[in-house]
Design an enzyme around this catalytic site. Structure first.
Site, PDB file in Angstrom:
ATOM      1  N   GLN A 120      37.985  61.471  50.023  1.00  0.00           N
ATOM      2  CA  GLN A 120      36.714  62.059  49.205  1.00  0.00           C
ATOM      3  C   GLN A 120      36.915  62.948  47.475  1.00  0.00           C
ATOM      4  O   GLN A 120      36.169  62.886  46.712  1.00  0.00           O
ATOM      5  CB  GLN A 120      36.045  63.354  50.542  1.00  0.00           C
ATOM      6  CG  GLN A 120      35.192  62.911  51.507  1.00  0.00           C
ATOM      7  CD  GLN A 120      34.173  61.744  50.288  1.00  0.00           C
ATOM      8  OE1 GLN A 120      33.375  62.283  49.828  1.00  0.00           O
ATOM      9  NE2 GLN A 120      34.450  60.470  51.210  1.00  0.00           N
ATOM     10  N   HIS A 153      37.413  60.958  44.458  1.00  0.00           N
ATOM     11  CA  HIS A 153      36.652  60.407  43.441  1.00  0.00           C
ATOM     12  C   HIS A 153      35.855  61.343  42.209  1.00  0.00           C
ATOM     13  O   HIS A 153      35.487  60.803  41.657  1.00  0.00           O
ATOM     14  CB  HIS A 153      34.981  60.840  44.562  1.00  0.00           C
ATOM     15  CG  HIS A 153      34.194  59.365  45.544  1.00  0.00           C
ATOM     16  ND1 HIS A 153      34.134  58.365  45.304  1.00  0.00           N
ATOM     17  CD2 HIS A 153      34.713  59.854  47.610  1.00  0.00           C
ATOM     18  CE1 HIS A 153      34.041  57.977  46.521  1.00  0.00           C
ATOM     19  NE2 HIS A 153      34.061  58.686  47.639  1.00  0.00           N
ATOM     20  N   GLU A 158      27.642  65.945  53.084  1.00  0.00           N
ATOM     21  CA  GLU A 158      26.835  64.760  52.645  1.00  0.00           C
ATOM     22  C   GLU A 158      27.727  63.991  54.381  1.00  0.00           C
ATOM     23  O   GLU A 158      26.654  63.168  54.568  1.00  0.00           O
ATOM     24  CB  GLU A 158      27.224  64.409  51.788  1.00  0.00           C
ATOM     25  CG  GLU A 158      27.759  62.340  51.392  1.00  0.00           C
ATOM     26  CD  GLU A 158      28.468  62.554  50.232  1.00  0.00           C
ATOM     27  OE1 GLU A 158      27.685  61.120  49.526  1.00  0.00           O
ATOM     28  OE2 GLU A 158      29.098  62.816  49.569  1.00  0.00           O
ATOM     29  N   HIS A 159      29.214  64.086  54.482  1.00  0.00           N
ATOM     30  CA  HIS A 159      29.741  62.861  55.462  1.00  0.00           C
ATOM     31  C   HIS A 159      30.368  64.182  56.339  1.00  0.00           C
ATOM     32  O   HIS A 159      30.634  64.918  55.789  1.00  0.00           O
ATOM     33  CB  HIS A 159      31.039  62.060  54.443  1.00  0.00           C
ATOM     34  CG  HIS A 159      30.196  60.848  53.701  1.00  0.00           C
ATOM     35  ND1 HIS A 159      30.728  62.193  52.077  1.00  0.00           N
ATOM     36  CD2 HIS A 159      29.753  60.196  53.843  1.00  0.00           C
ATOM     37  CE1 HIS A 159      30.011  60.876  51.311  1.00  0.00           C
ATOM     38  NE2 HIS A 159      29.824  59.721  52.620  1.00  0.00           N
ATOM     39  N   ASP A 169      31.616  53.821  54.233  1.00  0.00           N
ATOM     40  CA  ASP A 169      31.550  53.305  52.110  1.00  0.00           C
ATOM     41  C   ASP A 169      31.491  52.033  51.695  1.00  0.00           C
ATOM     42  O   ASP A 169      30.569  52.021  50.660  1.00  0.00           O
ATOM     43  CB  ASP A 169      32.406  54.263  51.565  1.00  0.00           C
ATOM     44  CG  ASP A 169      32.916  55.674  51.246  1.00  0.00           C
ATOM     45  OD1 ASP A 169      32.187  56.175  51.413  1.00  0.00           O
ATOM     46  OD2 ASP A 169      33.818  56.437  51.030  1.00  0.00           O
ATOM     47  N   HIS A 172     -19.083  67.820  48.753  1.00  0.00           N
ATOM     48  CA  HIS A 172     -18.582  67.463  50.082  1.00  0.00           C
ATOM     49  C   HIS A 172     -19.293  67.399  50.872  1.00  0.00           C
ATOM     50  O   HIS A 172     -19.106  66.618  51.869  1.00  0.00           O
ATOM     51  CB  HIS A 172     -16.954  67.908  50.147  1.00  0.00           C
ATOM     52  CG  HIS A 172     -15.708  67.759  49.210  1.00  0.00           C
ATOM     53  ND1 HIS A 172     -15.835  67.940  47.837  1.00  0.00           N
ATOM     54  CD2 HIS A 172     -14.171  67.195  49.837  1.00  0.00           C
ATOM     55  CE1 HIS A 172     -14.184  67.885  47.196  1.00  0.00           C
ATOM     56  NE2 HIS A 172     -13.857  67.082  48.743  1.00  0.00           N
TER      57      HIS A 172
END
Length: 424
Positions: A252, A255, A320-321, A354, A413
């Site tokens: 991670q 990245h 996220e993960h 991934d 209506h």
């Protein structure tokens, strides 16, 4: 919770501060709306030093890139795409049309599941060719039945062409409408249209803060998957191989300098082993400058008193993960509510998600998994409801609808409802 390693940068940007580029992005969007292709080309020249004179990537260029791909790499793309397609097909099968059924006498409701007409997929350039992102975006869109898939990806800096492995992968996946366009310029072009790019209905894909802010500003004009920030992983470990954990944290970290890796463990001894191993690996990998910056600025190691505390932390972070290396994981999974993707057991490496296992890697970050899941085939599908009411069914609906309309002060209506009962 005992802190064994804390981040050096205490205040990570909130989603409103993360961008800090809203005015610049607004200017880019307005420039693209006003000048179309010319604005996109100027952006490419400015940011990527390209002298390309057309944003369209001809099919011949895609074919050449496909032919030039290393056979082993092409086989890996096909393997990954097959797994992603299989899972997307099964997900699509879980979202079925609902045949009309009677909910009250004479009142029939149902729904259809219909793909969007068009989508734009954004594949970042930057430091690495994100071949896997092309797979993760294009395959679910194709399985959903999207009629038109267009892809934007920037040129490699200092050249006139996007990365050939990305182009070849797109061609392999059947995406032949491809544009050499990057950043907020690409998002604006897909949302508003240019001379070359007809506007799309939905834009998906990751990107830097300019891409993310452009998607946020264009939302409403088009649909988007979600607004995402830097990548992140949380590993909860009662046990596990420290080597596995260290590698996963650094996978991670490499990245992005803003990426975040967190270990929560009930074993202080394991924590120390992991931190030692991280330092060793950082001395070996070529991506160490980025990974070290991320690890030192945003990495955390926490010692929990027990699994209850670890689970509570995870639900607050909404990562996220989320990797789970614990005894009896099935006991804890029902209590884990907020994550983009879950990886169960020490052999379920996040990097498999991934690339190749088949679940999607386009996932919510920065706490967004509290309210949304990741990209999936349903991102490209719409549920369209219908009603069919008989004369008999209209009588009861008219009475109830007229009462509610009158209470709201909406007399047309009320009249539209009562007209059905008077002529019934």
């Amino acid at each position: 919770m005992k802190v064994l390693k804390s981040p050096r940068v205490k205040d990570r940007a909130s989603s409103s501060d993360l961008y800090g580029v809203s005015h610049e992005v607004r200017r880019i969007i307005d420039w693209v709306v006003l000048h179309g292709d010319r604005a996109v080309l100027e952006g490419s020249r400015l940011h990527d030093r390209s002298s390309r004179d057309s944003i369209l990537v001809p099919v011949e260029e895609l074919q050449r890139a496909h032919r030039s791909m290393d056979p082993e790499l092409l086989e890996a793309v096909r393997y990954a795409a097959s797994n992603v397609e299989t899972f997307a097909q099964r997900q699509k099968g879980a979202l079925m049309p609902l045949e009309e059924s009677e909910v009250r006498d004479g009142v029939y409701l149902g729904h259809r599941v219909v793909p969007v007409d068009s989508c734009g997929i954004y594949i970042p350039g930057g430091s690495y060719p994100l071949i896997s992102t092309a797979v993760m975006l294009a395959v679910p869109a194709r399985v959903a039945g999207v009629g038109r898939i267009c892809a934007c990806t920037p040129v490699r800096r200092g050249t006139n062409s996007p990365d050939p492995s990305v182009l070849g992968t797109l061609y392999e996946l059947g995406v032949t409408e491809v544009y050499a366009a990057g950043g907020a310029y690409a998002v604006a072009a897909m949302a508003h249209g240019t001379e070359s790019i007809p506007p799309v209905d939905v834009i998906v894909g990751p990107g830097n803060k300019y891409v993310t802010e452009a998607k946020r500003q264009c939302f409403g004009k088009v649909g988007i998957d979600f607004v995402a920030g830097p990548s992140e992983v949380l590993i909860i470990a009662q046990e596990g191989d420290p080597d596995f954990i260290a590698w996963d944290l650094l996978a991670q970290a490499e990245h992005d300098p803003d990426a975040k890796g967190v270990l929560v463990t009930t074993s202080p001894a394991l924590a120390r082993q992991v931190m030692d191993r991280v330092e060793t690996i950082l001395g070996e990998i070529v991506t160490s400058p980025v990974a070290r910056s991320s690890w030192e600025d945003h990495g955390e190691v926490l010692a929990a008193e027990g699994m209850d505390e670890a689970v509570e932390f995870s639900n607050r972070m909404a990562p996220e993960h989320l990797e789970l290396m614990v005894q009896d994981p099935d006991r804890w999974i029902p209590r884990l509510r907020n994550y983009g993707a879950l990886f169960i057991g020490e052999h379920s490496a996040e990097v498999f998600g991934d690339y190749a296992s088949g679940s999607n890697h386009t996932l919510p970050t920065a706490g967004a998994s509290r309210y949304t899941g990741g990209l999936w085939v349903g991102t490209f599908l719409k549920v369209l409801t219908s009603q069919r009411v008989t004369r008999e069914g209209a009588r009861e609906l008219a009475r109830v609808s007229a009462l509610l309309a009158q209470a709201e002060g909406l007399m047309a209506h009320r009249g539209a409802a009562l007209a059905r009962s008077r002529k019934g």
